[in-house]
Enzyme design. Structure first.
Site, PDB file in Angstrom:
ATOM      1  N   LYS A  11     -22.618 -37.276 -29.076  1.00  0.00           N
ATOM      2  CA  LYS A  11     -23.318 -36.554 -27.956  1.00  0.00           C
ATOM      3  C   LYS A  11     -22.561 -35.411 -27.298  1.00  0.00           C
ATOM      4  O   LYS A  11     -23.024 -34.427 -27.251  1.00  0.00           O
ATOM      5  CB  LYS A  11     -23.907 -37.540 -26.915  1.00  0.00           C
ATOM      6  CG  LYS A  11     -25.039 -38.604 -27.620  1.00  0.00           C
ATOM      7  CD  LYS A  11     -25.287 -39.397 -26.264  1.00  0.00           C
ATOM      8  CE  LYS A  11     -24.134 -40.500 -25.653  1.00  0.00           C
ATOM      9  NZ  LYS A  11     -23.304 -41.464 -26.675  1.00  0.00           N
ATOM     10  N   ASP A  35     -21.996 -43.363 -28.829  1.00  0.00           N
ATOM     11  CA  ASP A  35     -21.038 -42.511 -29.712  1.00  0.00           C
ATOM     12  C   ASP A  35     -21.559 -41.916 -30.970  1.00  0.00           C
ATOM     13  O   ASP A  35     -20.950 -41.832 -31.767  1.00  0.00           O
ATOM     14  CB  ASP A  35     -19.980 -43.727 -30.123  1.00  0.00           C
ATOM     15  CG  ASP A  35     -19.336 -44.398 -28.813  1.00  0.00           C
ATOM     16  OD1 ASP A  35     -18.954 -43.869 -27.937  1.00  0.00           O
ATOM     17  OD2 ASP A  35     -18.796 -45.625 -29.156  1.00  0.00           O
ATOM     18  N   GLY A  41     -17.531 -42.315 -22.989  1.00  0.00           N
ATOM     19  CA  GLY A  41     -16.334 -41.318 -23.716  1.00  0.00           C
ATOM     20  C   GLY A  41     -16.894 -40.328 -24.541  1.00  0.00           C
ATOM     21  O   GLY A  41     -17.614 -40.588 -25.665  1.00  0.00           O
ATOM     22  N   HIS A  42     -17.283 -39.004 -23.918  1.00  0.00           N
ATOM     23  CA  HIS A  42     -17.704 -37.896 -25.037  1.00  0.00           C
ATOM     24  C   HIS A  42     -16.577 -37.003 -25.381  1.00  0.00           C
ATOM     25  O   HIS A  42     -15.979 -36.334 -24.565  1.00  0.00           O
ATOM     26  CB  HIS A  42     -18.655 -37.481 -24.111  1.00  0.00           C
ATOM     27  CG  HIS A  42     -19.975 -38.065 -23.595  1.00  0.00           C
ATOM     28  ND1 HIS A  42     -20.711 -37.627 -22.796  1.00  0.00           N
ATOM     29  CD2 HIS A  42     -20.142 -39.389 -24.064  1.00  0.00           C
ATOM     30  CE1 HIS A  42     -21.703 -38.756 -22.552  1.00  0.00           C
ATOM     31  NE2 HIS A  42     -21.193 -39.941 -23.439  1.00  0.00           N
ATOM     32  N   GLN A  70     -24.288 -43.453 -23.340  1.00  0.00           N
ATOM     33  CA  GLN A  70     -24.619 -44.719 -24.058  1.00  0.00           C
ATOM     34  C   GLN A  70     -25.710 -44.088 -25.221  1.00  0.00           C
ATOM     35  O   GLN A  70     -26.137 -43.146 -25.495  1.00  0.00           O
ATOM     36  CB  GLN A  70     -24.880 -45.803 -23.118  1.00  0.00           C
ATOM     37  CG  GLN A  70     -23.744 -46.417 -22.398  1.00  0.00           C
ATOM     38  CD  GLN A  70     -23.456 -45.579 -21.243  1.00  0.00           C
ATOM     39  OE1 GLN A  70     -24.358 -45.158 -20.493  1.00  0.00           O
ATOM     40  NE2 GLN A  70     -22.232 -45.271 -20.774  1.00  0.00           N
TER      41      GLN A  70
HETATM   42  P1  GDP Z   1     -20.559 -39.811 -27.752  1.00  0.00           P
HETATM   43  O1  GDP Z   1     -19.858 -40.688 -26.874  1.00  0.00           O
HETATM   44  O2  GDP Z   1     -21.709 -39.860 -28.274  1.00  0.00           O
HETATM   45  O3  GDP Z   1     -20.047 -38.316 -27.084  1.00  0.00           O
HETATM   46  O4  GDP Z   1     -19.636 -39.997 -28.942  1.00  0.00           O
HETATM   47  P2  GDP Z   1     -17.848 -40.234 -29.071  1.00  0.00           P
HETATM   48  O5  GDP Z   1     -17.078 -38.796 -28.832  1.00  0.00           O
HETATM   49  O6  GDP Z   1     -17.527 -41.411 -28.384  1.00  0.00           O
HETATM   50  O7  GDP Z   1     -17.669 -40.386 -30.611  1.00  0.00           O
HETATM   51  C1  GDP Z   1     -18.004 -39.408 -31.489  1.00  0.00           C
HETATM   52  C2  GDP Z   1     -16.862 -39.273 -32.441  1.00  0.00           C
HETATM   53  O8  GDP Z   1     -17.350 -38.577 -33.687  1.00  0.00           O
HETATM   54  C3  GDP Z   1     -15.891 -38.401 -31.750  1.00  0.00           C
HETATM   55  O9  GDP Z   1     -14.560 -38.745 -32.079  1.00  0.00           O
HETATM   56  C4  GDP Z   1     -16.282 -37.014 -32.143  1.00  0.00           C
HETATM   57  O10 GDP Z   1     -15.234 -36.200 -32.331  1.00  0.00           O
HETATM   58  C5  GDP Z   1     -16.461 -37.338 -33.615  1.00  0.00           C
HETATM   59  N1  GDP Z   1     -17.571 -36.400 -34.476  1.00  0.00           N
HETATM   60  C6  GDP Z   1     -18.616 -35.698 -33.811  1.00  0.00           C
HETATM   61  N2  GDP Z   1     -19.412 -35.274 -34.715  1.00  0.00           N
HETATM   62  C7  GDP Z   1     -18.662 -35.197 -35.959  1.00  0.00           C
HETATM   63  C8  GDP Z   1     -18.850 -34.955 -37.007  1.00  0.00           C
HETATM   64  O11 GDP Z   1     -19.891 -34.455 -37.416  1.00  0.00           O
HETATM   65  N3  GDP Z   1     -17.763 -35.181 -38.139  1.00  0.00           N
HETATM   66  C9  GDP Z   1     -16.748 -35.680 -37.797  1.00  0.00           C
HETATM   67  N4  GDP Z   1     -15.954 -35.876 -38.500  1.00  0.00           N
HETATM   68  N5  GDP Z   1     -16.621 -36.294 -36.503  1.00  0.00           N
HETATM   69  C10 GDP Z   1     -17.622 -36.270 -35.567  1.00  0.00           C
HETATM   70  P1  IMO Z   2     -21.010 -43.180 -24.709  1.00  0.00           P
HETATM   71  O1  IMO Z   2     -21.706 -42.529 -23.485  1.00  0.00           O
HETATM   72  C1  IMO Z   2     -20.719 -47.167 -26.808  1.00  0.00           C
HETATM   73  C2  IMO Z   2     -21.089 -50.609 -24.436  1.00  0.00           C
HETATM   74  C3  IMO Z   2     -19.857 -51.575 -24.301  1.00  0.00           C
HETATM   75  C4  IMO Z   2     -20.485 -52.720 -24.178  1.00  0.00           C
HETATM   76  C5  IMO Z   2     -21.858 -52.755 -23.482  1.00  0.00           C
HETATM   77  C6  IMO Z   2     -21.525 -52.764 -22.069  1.00  0.00           C
HETATM   78  O2  IMO Z   2     -19.475 -42.850 -25.064  1.00  0.00           O
HETATM   79  O3  IMO Z   2     -21.728 -43.244 -25.863  1.00  0.00           O
HETATM   80  P2  IMO Z   2     -20.393 -51.692 -19.877  1.00  0.00           P
HETATM   81  O4  IMO Z   2     -19.051 -51.139 -19.710  1.00  0.00           O
HETATM   82  O5  IMO Z   2     -21.380 -50.333 -19.932  1.00  0.00           O
HETATM   83  O6  IMO Z   2     -20.883 -52.866 -19.001  1.00  0.00           O
HETATM   84  O7  IMO Z   2     -20.652 -52.389 -21.530  1.00  0.00           O
HETATM   85  O8  IMO Z   2     -22.108 -51.268 -23.556  1.00  0.00           O
HETATM   86  N1  IMO Z   2     -20.941 -49.314 -23.935  1.00  0.00           N
HETATM   87  C7  IMO Z   2     -20.914 -48.274 -25.082  1.00  0.00           C
HETATM   88  N2  IMO Z   2     -20.834 -48.122 -26.253  1.00  0.00           N
HETATM   89  N3  IMO Z   2     -20.595 -45.813 -26.135  1.00  0.00           N
HETATM   90  C8  IMO Z   2     -20.721 -45.804 -24.832  1.00  0.00           C
HETATM   91  O9  IMO Z   2     -20.921 -44.805 -24.138  1.00  0.00           O
HETATM   92  C9  IMO Z   2     -20.735 -47.146 -24.193  1.00  0.00           C
HETATM   93  N4  IMO Z   2     -20.773 -47.357 -22.878  1.00  0.00           N
HETATM   94  C10 IMO Z   2     -20.858 -48.771 -22.610  1.00  0.00           C
HETATM   95  O10 IMO Z   2     -18.992 -51.473 -25.366  1.00  0.00           O
HETATM   96  O11 IMO Z   2     -20.981 -53.323 -25.449  1.00  0.00           O
HETATM   97 MG    MG Z   3     -18.553 -42.240 -26.937  1.00  0.00          MG
END
Ligand code: GDP
Ligand code: IMO
Ligand code: MG
Length: 423
Positions: free
Chosen positions: A16, A13, A40-41, A224
């Site tokens: 990415k 998270d 979840g991106h 991840q």
């Molecule tokens: P990922 O799994 O690495 O793609 O990240 P996620 O989407 O799960 O979580 C990142 C969160 O941060 C999301 O809600 C994005 O919309 C948000 N986000 C990413 N970059 C920024 C930033 O620079 N500022 C803010 N406020 N939100 C951001």
């Molecule tokens: P993105 O790509 C954050 C975490 C779960 C748990 C562990 C194992 O959005 O960064 P799993 O379901 O993979 O067997 O769970 O890994 N986890 C993540 N945490 N971002 C993710 O993906 C994750 N995918 C799995 O919360 O701790």
């Molecule tokens: Mg994510």
């Protein structure tokens, strides 16, 4: 842009999806090579929010190609649903812009049930998985009893293999006291998804090799983060794939010497969702970020645990992935703080550690050692260039890159595409 592997350098998270979407403008192809719909991106374009789970975040840019590689574990029903959701939002998803590897393993309902039951049976020692069946699906792959996309596309063969696998897994589910799965029902649901996915399925290795030969630029989208890596993460509180840079090669079939660069993505602080050690975790920071409505999981909606930037772990992520360049996101999350901490070392008894110990019990005994940086206490979300940022914010970002041992190339100050600063 050269062939680039983008990895999360923390616990997932990191932002990415947003950075991939930004960089896709200059790439030709975006490839997912590991993980499944545990990811979840989030990408926000023109005010519309997209949360991508299995489909590469490059899909939102027309004319770019996306590939789901052999290393991904794919839930066919979930991916078909994701395609429908994107089409409803007027995103083009056809064989022209999405390919799926015939060697990708599929996630079946018994994987999800087993994931859930194993978590329940662990009680307070649970991993906190996303319950998407990821661990059991990779387990079957390694145990050589998995089913792949190529099986799914051959109905007779799929029926036979599925019946055998359901029989065996029903016995295990019975031991957990769970209702057995109905093979016919699973078969119907999966074969329907198979027909929707058939046009996309191919030998993606050949496609990628041709692209390399034609000097088309490939962006590998990590899922991840480094410390969820099955080998290098905080085992057993990890996911079941190689989330580090090497996973991009095995999971796509593109050889290592065709890669030009590794880009690490970090948040300006640290978050973790799920259980497991988190040395710099800080309740006040969590409360502040949650109070701003931030840091709730994109896949499960769970509140993410939050803490200070941990340079001990990002330094190690730099080594493990060979991070050349760094993208730092969510800088704006720290805008209001008068003082910001960065963990530079861990103290373990009388030892000062520069990188995290591999052993979980030792890691739990580590105390983070911090330096304090002055905050900037003004909004950053409108900055368009590095020099638009307050001086203390610039100093903070440079410090994070220096401690990680990589060149700072991107800073992100908001979730939207245009809130991205290229250095
Ligand atoms: P990922 O799994 O690495 O793609 O990240 P996620 O989407 O799960 O979580 C990142 C969160 O941060 C999301 O809600 C994005 O919309 C948000 N986000 C990413 N970059 C920024 C930033 O620079 N500022 C803010 N406020 N939100 C951001
Ligand atoms: P993105 O790509 C954050 C975490 C779960 C748990 C562990 C194992 O959005 O960064 P799993 O379901 O993979 O067997 O769970 O890994 N986890 C993540 N945490 N971002 C993710 O993906 C994750 N995918 C799995 O919360 O701790
Ligand atoms: Mg994510």
């Amino acid at each position: 842009m050269a062939n680039t592997i983008l990895v999360g350098a923390q616990w997932g998270d990191e932002g990415k999806g947003k950075i991939i979407d930004f960089l896709t403008e200059r790439a030709d192809i975006v490839v997912r090579s590991q993980g499944g719909n545990n990811a979840g991106h989030t990408v926000i374009v023109d005010g519309v929010k997209y949360v991508l789970h299995l489909i590469p975040s490059g899909i939102l840019r027309r004319s770019k190609k996306c590939v789901i590689g052999n290393g991904v574990v794919l839930d066919p029903v979930a991916v078909a649903k994701e395609i429908h959701g994107l089409r409803e939002k007027k995103v083009k998803v056809t064989r022209d812009n999405l390919l799926i590897s015939d060697c990708a393993h599929i996630v079946l309902p018994y994987h999800r049930s087993l994931d859930e039951q194993r978590e329940l049976s662990k009680g307070k020692n649970k991993i906190g998985t996303t319950k998407r069946g990821i661990g059991p699906a990779y387990g079957d792959k390694i145990a050589r009893v998995g089913l792949r996309m190529s099986d799914l596309l051959q109905p007779e063969l799929f029926r036979t293999k599925l019946a055998q696998r359901i029989k065996e897994n029903n016995a295990t589910l019975k031991a957990f006291g769970v209702k057995p799965l109905n093979a016919k029902k699973v078969e119907a649901e999966y074969l329907a998804a198979a027909e929707e996915l058939r046009p996309f399925v191919t030998n993606t290795v050949v496609f990628l090799h041709k692209a390399v030969a034609e000097k088309r630029e490939i962006l590998f989208e990590g899922a991840q983060g480094t410390f969820l890596d099955i080998d290098h993460g905080t085992y057993p509180y990890v996911t079941s794939s190689n989330t580090t840079a090497g996973g991009a090669c095995t999971g796509s079939g593109v050889p290592p010497h065709r890669i030009d660069k590794v880009l690490g993505v970090v948040k300006a602080y640290t978050t973790r969702v799920g259980e497991g050690p988190f040395p710099t975790e800080n309740q006040d920071l969590s409360d502040m970020l949650h109070g701003m409505g931030r840091e709730f999981g994109s896949t499960t909606g769970r509140a993410r645990r939050c803490g200070w930037f941990d340079a001990v772990s990002t330094r190690y992520a730099g080594m493990l992935n060979g991070i050349d360049e760094l993208a730092i996101t969510n800088l704006d999350g720290l805008d209001s703080l008068p003082v910001i901490k960065i963990c530079t070392h861990y103290q373990l008894g009388r030892k000062k550690l520069e990188v995290p110990p591999g052993d979980l019990d030792l890691l739990k005994k580590c105390t983070p050692v911090y330096i304090e940086m002055p905050g900037w206490q003004q909004p950053t979300h409108e900055a368009k260039t590095f020099n638009d940022l307050p001086k203390n914010a610039r100093v903070y970002l440079k410090k994070l890159a220096e401690l990680t041992g990589a060149k700072l190339t991107i800073a992100s100050v908001g979730p939207n595409r245009e809130q991205t600063i290229l250095l």
